[in-house]
Motif scaffolding. Structure first.
Motif, short mmCIF file in Angstrom:
data_model
loop_
_atom_site.label_atom_id
_atom_site.label_comp_id
_atom_site.label_asym_id
_atom_site.label_seq_id
_atom_site.Cartn_x
_atom_site.Cartn_y
_atom_site.Cartn_z
N GLN A 85 -18.40 -21.79 73.37
CA GLN A 85 -18.56 -21.24 74.72
C GLN A 85 -18.19 -22.37 75.67
O GLN A 85 -18.98 -23.29 75.91
N ASN A 88 -18.55 -20.88 81.72
CA ASN A 88 -18.78 -19.54 82.28
C ASN A 88 -18.97 -19.59 83.79
O ASN A 88 -19.71 -18.79 84.36
N TYR A 93 -18.41 -15.71 79.11
CA TYR A 93 -17.42 -16.30 78.20
C TYR A 93 -16.59 -15.17 77.62
O TYR A 93 -17.10 -14.09 77.31
N THR A 116 -10.24 -20.89 79.32
CA THR A 116 -10.95 -21.03 80.59
C THR A 116 -9.97 -20.95 81.76
O THR A 116 -10.21 -20.26 82.76
N GLY A 129 -13.99 -18.78 76.21
CA GLY A 129 -14.62 -19.03 74.91
C GLY A 129 -13.64 -18.74 73.80
O GLY A 129 -12.54 -18.23 74.04
N ASP A 165 -21.14 -13.16 76.57
CA ASP A 165 -19.94 -13.62 75.88
C ASP A 165 -19.33 -12.41 75.18
O ASP A 165 -20.02 -11.72 74.42
#
Ligand code: NDP
Length: 452
Positions: A85, A88, A93, A116, A129, A165
């Motif tokens: 992860q 965020n 994520y 990301t 992620g 996530d």
């Protein structure tokens, strides 16, 4: 606030290598992103003071776990699973799951880090992620794959959630694996939510998710060419891979009038000088997706085609190249060969398929080079749209989704031009443009949160 003065890129990379020994793919990805960003933030002290790059390059968390399962002969097998992860700051994520024997922490950290910036570029609220396992689905029976997926999800479920996530597919993880994993998630949690994307249409999937990455990489090339008042129509194209991304890149290129002459897998490539048609591609789709066969068989079926064992397709003369298989598949020598043969554009369907020296060669030659985080962001873009549909409990029509995908790719292209165009407007460095555009949104969100 203390005084974190601006460090140099070399100093930053030295520290990263020391903290992450042996993780060469991760070092490579961080270096590629950081090079233009350090240049961009040189006169922006706030980003240094708040250690933004140092923080983005340190995943929020790395979860690693044992995945134990039983094969058809009753043997107990043990693999290793991960979920990285990374960040965020702008949303839950989000990133795929890869099942391949080569998977390790370095590869997944590079992918989560890249993700990301890519997710930020889509304009949708998604953090970065990635996950996976060193499991090889090749040669396994459906039941073995099912048992593996169930065991993998039995641990993963506690780390994911539709607002926490949201994993998806990647190499070795397609509709079948997503189905098995979603089934196990539903069984454990008693919930039917959008916790995975790339789902089947019967249970919450989105139309055009399957096509989105390959189509998107082609649209990105189309946008780069249009910026130079050129088009895909009539161009000879070389594609690597024969999985999800490659299949739909070939489909869209062909629809737009390009002539695709190669596809490949990890054993070799086929060269069909007559080019692909939809019928030939449909045959490949059935071969790869249903029979799980090898690309070599194409040359037995279509007699004008030749199979080249143990080789990559970059020596075949082309104007456009679409690497759609895996990381580091275009080495410096391959980049030089492509340039020598007259290649004028590369759109990366795969993640980090070109080594840094290869990217530099393309940029020095001033050809159109669409880096992965921009060119292949259509997949995660439509995954973001799948999340929206799941949250709202509705399904959008195909026409609408096709329009949204072309808009996402157009907007990403425009962001790359905004940050990557040279002052004289004669050249767009899409690597610089994509990295800076992706960075700014994440970095500014992180500044808003203070030190967390
Ligand atoms: P698939 O598993 O469907 O296909 C992968 C293809 O690449 C196969 O033809 C495979 O051959 C080949 N390949 C895999 N590893 C190697 C290797 N080491 N050397 C040569 N060929 C190899 O995966 P996808 O098409 O989904 O993914 C391809 C790339 O696109 C990856 O980099 C992935 O991260 C990236 N990507 C995928 C997205 C998606 O939506 N699916 C989204 C964004 C990026 P073989 O059959 O022999 O293994």
């Amino acid at each position: 606030m203390g005084k974190n003065t601006a460090v140099t890129l070399d100093h930053f990379m030295d520290g990263l290598r020391k903290r992450n020994p042996g993780q060469t793919e991760f070092h490579q990805a961080v270096y590629e992103v950081s090079k233009p960003i350090f240049d961009f933030i040189v006169d922006k002290p706030l980003y240094h003071e708040y250690q933004i790059m140092r923080r983005i390059a340190e995943p929020d968390r790395v979860v690693s776990f044992r995945v134990c399962w039983e094969d058809d002969e009753g043997n107990i097998r043990v693999n290793r699973g991960w979920r990285i992860q990374n960040n965020n700051a702008i949303g839950p994520y989000k990133g795929g799951i890869r099942f391949h024997p080569s998977v390790n922490e370095s590869i997944l950290k590079f992918l989560a880090f890249e993700q990301t910036f890519k997710n930020s570029l889509t304009g949708l609220p998604m953090g970065g992620g990635k996950g996976g396992a060193n499991f090889n689905p090749k040669g396994k029976s459906d039941h073995e794959v099912m048992r593996f997926c169930q065991s993998f999800m039995t641990e993963l479920y506690r780390h994911i959630g539709d607002d926490i996530d949201v994993p998806a597919g990647d190499i070795g993880v397609g509709a079948r694996e997503i189905g098995y994993m979603f089934g196990q998630w539903k069984r454990i949690t008693r919930q039917h939510t959008g916790v995975l994307t790339g789902k089947g249409l019967e249970y919450g999937g989105s139309l055009i998710r399957t096509e989105a990455t390959g189509y998107g990489a082609t649209y990105f090339m189309q946008n780069m060419l249009a910026h130079r008042k050129d088009a895909i129509d009539g161009k000879i194209c070389v594609v690597s891979g024969s999985g999800n991304v490659a299949q739909y890149a070939v489909e869209k290129i062909t629809q737009l009038g390009g002539k695709v002459v190669t596809m490949s897998d990890s054993d070799g490539y086929i060269h069909d000088p007559e080019g692909f048609t939809q019928e030939k591609l449909d045959w490949v789709k059935a071969l790869k997706n249903e029979k799980r066969g090898r690309i070599e068989e194409y040359a037995k079926k279509f007699k004008k085609a030749k199979y080249h064992a143990g080789k990559r397709p970059w020596g075949v003369p082309c104007q456009l190249a679409f690497p759609c298989a895996t990381q580091n598949e275009i080495l410096l020598e391959d980049a030089k060969t492509l340039l020598k043969n007259g290649c004028i554009g590369v759109s990366e369907g795969a993640n980090m398929p070109t080594v840094i020296e290869g990217i530099d060669a393309f940029l020095d030659a001033r050809i159109l080079f669409g880096p992965a985080k921009a060119a292949n962001a259509g997949g995660v873009g439509v995954s973001g749209l799948e999340m929206s549909q799941n949250s709202a409990k509705i399904s959008w029509k195909e026409e609408e989704l096709q329009r949204l995908l072309t808009d996402i790719m157009k907007d990403i292209h425009a962001s790359c031009v905004e940050y990557g165009q040279t002052k004289d407007k004669k050249f767009v460095d899409y690597v610089r443009g994509a990295n800076i555009a992706g960075f700014v949104k994440v970095a500014d969100a992180m500044l808003a949160y203070g030190v967390v």
